[in-house]
Scaffold this active site. Sequence first.
Site, PDB file in Angstrom:
ATOM      1  N   ASN A  12      20.870  15.843 -24.569  1.00 55.20           N
ATOM      2  CA  ASN A  12      19.786  16.505 -25.297  1.00 55.20           C
ATOM      3  C   ASN A  12      20.419  17.502 -26.272  1.00 55.20           C
ATOM      4  O   ASN A  12      20.886  18.562 -25.860  1.00 55.20           O
ATOM      5  CB  ASN A  12      18.874  17.222 -24.288  1.00 55.20           C
ATOM      6  CG  ASN A  12      17.761  17.991 -24.964  1.00 55.20           C
ATOM      7  OD1 ASN A  12      17.584  17.936 -26.178  1.00 55.20           O
ATOM      8  ND2 ASN A  12      17.007  18.737 -24.168  1.00 55.20           N
ATOM      9  N   LYS A  14      19.044  19.256 -28.452  1.00 62.72           N
ATOM     10  CA  LYS A  14      18.158  20.400 -28.745  1.00 62.72           C
ATOM     11  C   LYS A  14      18.161  20.675 -30.260  1.00 62.72           C
ATOM     12  O   LYS A  14      18.249  19.733 -31.038  1.00 62.72           O
ATOM     13  CB  LYS A  14      18.561  21.613 -27.892  1.00 62.72           C
ATOM     14  CG  LYS A  14      18.614  21.251 -26.394  1.00 62.72           C
ATOM     15  CD  LYS A  14      18.722  22.436 -25.491  1.00 62.72           C
ATOM     16  CE  LYS A  14      18.750  21.972 -24.034  1.00 62.72           C
ATOM     17  NZ  LYS A  14      18.823  23.062 -23.076  1.00 62.72           N
ATOM     18  N   HIS A 101      10.157  19.069 -21.395  1.00 57.96           N
ATOM     19  CA  HIS A 101      11.335  19.920 -21.207  1.00 57.96           C
ATOM     20  C   HIS A 101      10.881  21.362 -20.986  1.00 57.96           C
ATOM     21  O   HIS A 101       9.894  21.802 -21.579  1.00 57.96           O
ATOM     22  CB  HIS A 101      12.253  19.835 -22.429  1.00 57.96           C
ATOM     23  CG  HIS A 101      13.588  20.440 -22.156  1.00 57.96           C
ATOM     24  ND1 HIS A 101      13.798  21.796 -22.221  1.00 57.96           N
ATOM     25  CD2 HIS A 101      14.753  19.889 -21.749  1.00 57.96           C
ATOM     26  CE1 HIS A 101      15.055  22.048 -21.879  1.00 57.96           C
ATOM     27  NE2 HIS A 101      15.650  20.914 -21.591  1.00 57.96           N
ATOM     28  N   GLU A 103      11.887  24.040 -22.094  1.00 62.04           N
ATOM     29  CA  GLU A 103      11.807  24.855 -23.320  1.00 62.04           C
ATOM     30  C   GLU A 103      10.487  24.612 -24.048  1.00 62.04           C
ATOM     31  O   GLU A 103      10.108  25.391 -24.917  1.00 62.04           O
ATOM     32  CB  GLU A 103      13.030  24.563 -24.207  1.00 62.04           C
ATOM     33  CG  GLU A 103      14.278  25.222 -23.625  1.00 62.04           C
ATOM     34  CD  GLU A 103      15.582  24.482 -23.862  1.00 62.04           C
ATOM     35  OE1 GLU A 103      15.642  23.631 -24.760  1.00 62.04           O
ATOM     36  OE2 GLU A 103      16.558  24.755 -23.117  1.00 62.04           O
ATOM     37  N   GLU A 173      15.236  19.755 -13.698  1.00 64.06           N
ATOM     38  CA  GLU A 173      15.978  20.780 -14.422  1.00 64.06           C
ATOM     39  C   GLU A 173      15.475  22.163 -13.993  1.00 64.06           C
ATOM     40  O   GLU A 173      14.482  22.660 -14.537  1.00 64.06           O
ATOM     41  CB  GLU A 173      15.777  20.620 -15.933  1.00 64.06           C
ATOM     42  CG  GLU A 173      16.273  19.306 -16.482  1.00 64.06           C
ATOM     43  CD  GLU A 173      16.683  19.417 -17.953  1.00 64.06           C
ATOM     44  OE1 GLU A 173      17.838  19.081 -18.251  1.00 64.06           O
ATOM     45  OE2 GLU A 173      15.875  19.872 -18.776  1.00 64.06           O
ATOM     46  N   GLY A 179      21.320  26.250 -19.588  1.00 67.00           N
ATOM     47  CA  GLY A 179      22.013  27.054 -20.585  1.00 67.00           C
ATOM     48  C   GLY A 179      22.555  28.366 -20.054  1.00 67.00           C
ATOM     49  O   GLY A 179      22.958  29.244 -20.809  1.00 67.00           O
ATOM     50  N   SER A 219      23.289  23.100 -16.957  1.00 64.01           N
ATOM     51  CA  SER A 219      24.697  23.515 -16.964  1.00 64.01           C
ATOM     52  C   SER A 219      25.648  22.471 -16.356  1.00 64.01           C
ATOM     53  O   SER A 219      26.654  22.830 -15.737  1.00 64.01           O
ATOM     54  CB  SER A 219      24.873  24.876 -16.271  1.00 64.01           C
ATOM     55  OG  SER A 219      24.141  25.872 -16.975  1.00 64.01           O
TER      56      SER A 219
HETATM   57  P1  13P Z   1      22.427  22.805 -20.524  1.00 64.44           P
HETATM   58  O1  13P Z   1      23.244  21.615 -20.091  1.00 64.44           O
HETATM   59  O2  13P Z   1      22.905  23.402 -21.819  1.00 64.44           O
HETATM   60  O3  13P Z   1      22.273  23.817 -19.423  1.00 64.44           O
HETATM   61  O4  13P Z   1      20.958  22.252 -20.838  1.00 64.44           O
HETATM   62  C1  13P Z   1      20.342  21.444 -19.914  1.00 64.44           C
HETATM   63  C2  13P Z   1      19.134  20.873 -20.524  1.00 64.44           C
HETATM   64  O5  13P Z   1      18.169  21.584 -20.782  1.00 64.44           O
HETATM   65  C3  13P Z   1      19.105  19.447 -20.847  1.00 64.44           C
HETATM   66  O6  13P Z   1      17.848  19.033 -21.240  1.00 64.44           O
END
Ligand code: 13P
Length: 266
Positions: A12, A14, A101, A103, A173, A179, A219
């Site tokens: 992803n 982002k 997601h 976010e 997740e 992150g 992560s």
């Molecule tokens: P990170 O791997 O940067 O923690 O992000 C995970 C994520 O949100 C994947 O969709």
Amino acid sequence: MHASRRPFVGGNWKMNTDLASGAELADALMAALVAAGSEGVIDAAVYPPFPYLFTVGRTLGHSPILLGGQDCAAEASGAFTGQVSADMLCDIGCRSVIIGHSERRHGLQEGDEFLHQKLAIALESGLQAVLCVGETLAQRDDGLAEAVVAKQLRGCFGTLTAETADRVVVAYEPVWAIGTGRTATPQDAQAMHASIRGVLADLYDSRFAAQTRIIYGGSVNAKNARAIFAEPDVDGGLIGGASLKAEDFASICRAAAEAWSAAGGH
Ligand code: 13P
């Protein structure tokens, strides 16, 4: 990993890269997957930002790497300024889409009913959907993690039939691990994945639960992937930061392929 479920690893991206670096990343990724011996061995997917999907798709060409959108609209078409429909994603070569997601759930207040509509429309368009679920740190600390995730699953799958929903990959997740550099322990991930499989068995049946892939995100990197993928109910990963480096993403794909092979898959 379990022998009967083919691993799935998604990158992803982002809101990262630009047009040139996105195409370069796709190019580097194809080469790195071949070098790691994992091209076509597992399902690998990338989710670039909308404006770069077409170019990245062109770069991927006939590569087995799946192209996917990071989101889609809950409606099929019409007066929805700024939104992108599932059919539009299909039209430019996407075969997958991320739905729900954190976010978007937490950053943009997308709720389960709304996400159910998105999931239904994505599946109707023929896309495979990666449905994200996960609890916040406060919810985990209050002992509510499994209940929160179960509620998200029930709300998002809603009335979908098993025949329609069999193209869903569930991504667990935990919000506190995204992150932050703080990963769930392999045991935490396994416990939640087993709980998710239990909810799927309850919503559908044990066959459906046994064949649905449940991947972990938060992560994951080239170092910790191996231990997480060794757990029997973890079928791969959804990778954020580490998917922006071709070598790291390829190492994670390789870890998935090796864990699958160790579990007796091929
Ligand atoms: P990170 O791997 O940067 O923690 O992000 C995970 C994520 O949100 C994947 O969709």
